[in-house]
Structures are given as structure tokens and as C-alpha cells.
Write a protein that holds these residues in place. Structure first.
Motif, PDB file in Angstrom:
ATOM      1  N   MET A   1       0.835  -1.175   0.000  1.00 43.95           N
ATOM      2  CA  MET A   1       0.000   0.000   0.000  1.00 43.95           C
ATOM      3  C   MET A   1       0.888   1.249   0.000  1.00 43.95           C
ATOM      4  O   MET A   1       1.878   1.301   0.718  1.00 43.95           O
ATOM      5  CB  MET A   1      -0.905  -0.018   1.235  1.00 43.95           C
ATOM      6  CG  MET A   1      -1.808   1.175   1.316  1.00 43.95           C
ATOM      7  SD  MET A   1      -2.955   1.095   2.698  1.00 43.95           S
ATOM      8  CE  MET A   1      -4.166  -0.024   2.051  1.00 43.95           C
ATOM      9  N   LYS A   2       0.512   2.230  -0.780  1.00 45.16           N
ATOM     10  CA  LYS A   2       1.284   3.469  -0.874  1.00 45.16           C
ATOM     11  C   LYS A   2       0.777   4.481   0.158  1.00 45.16           C
ATOM     12  O   LYS A   2      -0.382   4.446   0.563  1.00 45.16           O
ATOM     13  CB  LYS A   2       1.157   4.061  -2.270  1.00 45.16           C
ATOM     14  CG  LYS A   2       1.769   3.194  -3.354  1.00 45.16           C
ATOM     15  CD  LYS A   2       1.768   3.887  -4.688  1.00 45.16           C
ATOM     16  CE  LYS A   2       0.367   3.936  -5.247  1.00 45.16           C
ATOM     17  NZ  LYS A   2       0.293   4.496  -6.590  1.00 45.16           N
ATOM     18  N   LYS A   3       1.687   5.372   0.571  1.00 44.35           N
ATOM     19  CA  LYS A   3       1.313   6.430   1.523  1.00 44.35           C
ATOM     20  C   LYS A   3       0.140   7.248   0.999  1.00 44.35           C
ATOM     21  O   LYS A   3      -0.750   7.627   1.754  1.00 44.35           O
ATOM     22  CB  LYS A   3       2.492   7.357   1.792  1.00 44.35           C
ATOM     23  CG  LYS A   3       3.634   6.735   2.531  1.00 44.35           C
ATOM     24  CD  LYS A   3       4.736   7.748   2.745  1.00 44.35           C
ATOM     25  CE  LYS A   3       5.453   7.980   1.446  1.00 44.35           C
ATOM     26  NZ  LYS A   3       6.656   8.803   1.555  1.00 44.35           N
ATOM     27  N   GLU A   4       0.154   7.512  -0.303  1.00 37.83           N
ATOM     28  CA  GLU A   4      -0.895   8.327  -0.904  1.00 37.83           C
ATOM     29  C   GLU A   4      -2.273   7.689  -0.742  1.00 37.83           C
ATOM     30  O   GLU A   4      -3.283   8.387  -0.678  1.00 37.83           O
ATOM     31  CB  GLU A   4      -0.606   8.568  -2.387  1.00 37.83           C
ATOM     32  CG  GLU A   4       0.640   9.390  -2.643  1.00 37.83           C
ATOM     33  CD  GLU A   4       1.925   8.570  -2.572  1.00 37.83           C
ATOM     34  OE1 GLU A   4       1.884   7.327  -2.654  1.00 37.83           O
ATOM     35  OE2 GLU A   4       2.993   9.189  -2.415  1.00 37.83           O
ATOM     36  N   ASP A   5      -2.314   6.366  -0.678  1.00 36.38           N
ATOM     37  CA  ASP A   5      -3.583   5.662  -0.505  1.00 36.38           C
ATOM     38  C   ASP A   5      -4.134   5.848   0.913  1.00 36.38           C
ATOM     39  O   ASP A   5      -5.339   5.781   1.125  1.00 36.38           O
ATOM     40  CB  ASP A   5      -3.418   4.170  -0.794  1.00 36.38           C
ATOM     41  CG  ASP A   5      -3.052   3.898  -2.246  1.00 36.38           C
ATOM     42  OD1 ASP A   5      -3.335   4.769  -3.108  1.00 36.38           O
ATOM     43  OD2 ASP A   5      -2.474   2.834  -2.513  1.00 36.38           O
ATOM     44  N   LEU A   6      -3.233   6.055   1.872  1.00 38.43           N
ATOM     45  CA  LEU A   6      -3.663   6.227   3.257  1.00 38.43           C
ATOM     46  C   LEU A   6      -4.094   7.662   3.563  1.00 38.43           C
ATOM     47  O   LEU A   6      -4.979   7.885   4.384  1.00 38.43           O
ATOM     48  CB  LEU A   6      -2.535   5.839   4.215  1.00 38.43           C
ATOM     49  CG  LEU A   6      -2.111   4.382   4.197  1.00 38.43           C
ATOM     50  CD1 LEU A   6      -0.877   4.189   5.057  1.00 38.43           C
ATOM     51  CD2 LEU A   6      -3.240   3.502   4.693  1.00 38.43           C
ATOM     52  N   LEU A   7      -3.437   8.619   2.934  1.00 39.76           N
ATOM     53  CA  LEU A   7      -3.683  10.025   3.239  1.00 39.76           C
ATOM     54  C   LEU A   7      -4.768  10.600   2.334  1.00 39.76           C
ATOM     55  O   LEU A   7      -4.546  11.525   1.567  1.00 39.76           O
ATOM     56  CB  LEU A   7      -2.395  10.824   3.121  1.00 39.76           C
ATOM     57  CG  LEU A   7      -1.291  10.384   4.079  1.00 39.76           C
ATOM     58  CD1 LEU A   7      -0.021  11.162   3.816  1.00 39.76           C
ATOM     59  CD2 LEU A   7      -1.735  10.558   5.520  1.00 39.76           C
ATOM     60  N   THR A   8      -5.954  10.073   2.462  1.00 43.19           N
ATOM     61  CA  THR A   8      -7.084  10.547   1.675  1.00 43.19           C
ATOM     62  C   THR A   8      -7.769  11.700   2.394  1.00 43.19           C
ATOM     63  O   THR A   8      -7.573  11.915   3.597  1.00 43.19           O
ATOM     64  CB  THR A   8      -8.102   9.422   1.472  1.00 43.19           C
ATOM     65  OG1 THR A   8      -8.629   9.051   2.750  1.00 43.19           O
ATOM     66  CG2 THR A   8      -7.481   8.211   0.797  1.00 43.19           C
ATOM     67  N   TYR A   9      -8.591  12.421   1.674  1.00 36.34           N
ATOM     68  CA  TYR A   9      -9.364  13.503   2.277  1.00 36.34           C
ATOM     69  C   TYR A   9     -10.247  12.955   3.393  1.00 36.34           C
ATOM     70  O   TYR A   9     -10.391  13.575   4.443  1.00 36.34           O
ATOM     71  CB  TYR A   9     -10.201  14.215   1.213  1.00 36.34           C
ATOM     72  CG  TYR A   9     -11.098  15.259   1.806  1.00 36.34           C
ATOM     73  CD1 TYR A   9     -10.569  16.466   2.260  1.00 36.34           C
ATOM     74  CD2 TYR A   9     -12.460  15.047   1.938  1.00 36.34           C
ATOM     75  CE1 TYR A   9     -11.377  17.430   2.825  1.00 36.34           C
ATOM     76  CE2 TYR A   9     -13.284  16.003   2.500  1.00 36.34           C
ATOM     77  CZ  TYR A   9     -12.734  17.191   2.949  1.00 36.34           C
ATOM     78  OH  TYR A   9     -13.540  18.136   3.510  1.00 36.34           O
ATOM     79  N   GLU A  10     -10.832  11.799   3.170  1.00 33.70           N
ATOM     80  CA  GLU A  10     -11.696  11.184   4.185  1.00 33.70           C
ATOM     81  C   GLU A  10     -10.940  10.938   5.485  1.00 33.70           C
ATOM     82  O   GLU A  10     -11.455  11.143   6.571  1.00 33.70           O
ATOM     83  CB  GLU A  10     -12.293   9.871   3.665  1.00 33.70           C
ATOM     84  CG  GLU A  10     -13.305  10.052   2.574  1.00 33.70           C
ATOM     85  CD  GLU A  10     -14.503  10.864   3.021  1.00 33.70           C
ATOM     86  OE1 GLU A  10     -15.020  10.616   4.129  1.00 33.70           O
ATOM     87  OE2 GLU A  10     -14.909  11.759   2.260  1.00 33.70           O
TER      88      GLU A  10
END
Length: 65
Positions: A1-10
Motif C-alpha cells: 500500500m502506498k502512503k498516498e492511498d492512506l492520506l485521503t481527504y476522508e
């Protein structure tokens, strides 16, 4: 999993105040330092003297408690 996938607006909208945000960052840093001390993560390069001092201070506080 990439960091970008974790840091979502939600995910990020749960932090309503600066205090919430800083609390999360402190908790994240504590988990990372514990993982380094447990040998689960590699520490940053030796050139990062200030980070190593943080680790040593954290370890000192952890073991003196």
C-alpha cells in the motif's frame, strides 16, 4: 500500500484542530521510534544527528519510567 492511498481527504478530515493533528503526528512518531528501538525499522542515516538524539531521549524516557 502506498502512503498516498492512506492520506485521503476522508482520513484527513477527522483532524478538526491543530491539536488533533499534532496529537496524531506525535502518536505516529512514537510508534515509529518504538519500531526502530525494537529493530523492526532501520534508523535514518547517521547524518541525521538530531533524529538520533530524539531516539536516545525517547529511549531514556521509556526506560526510566
Amino acid at each position: 500500500m502506498k502512503k498516498e492511498d492512506l492520506l485521503t481527504y476522508e482520513f484527513l478530515k477527522q483532524f478538526k484542530t491543530g491539536k488533533d493533528h499534532n496529537g496524531f503526528l506525535a502518536q505516529l512518531q512514537k510508534c515509529g521510534l518504538e519500531a526502530i528501538l525494537n529493530g523492526e525499522l532501520d534508523p535514518p542515516p547517521l547524518a541525521c544527528i538530531s533524529f538520533r538524539l530524539v531516539i536516545l531521549n525517547f529511549a531514556s524516557d521509556l526506560f526510566s519510567a
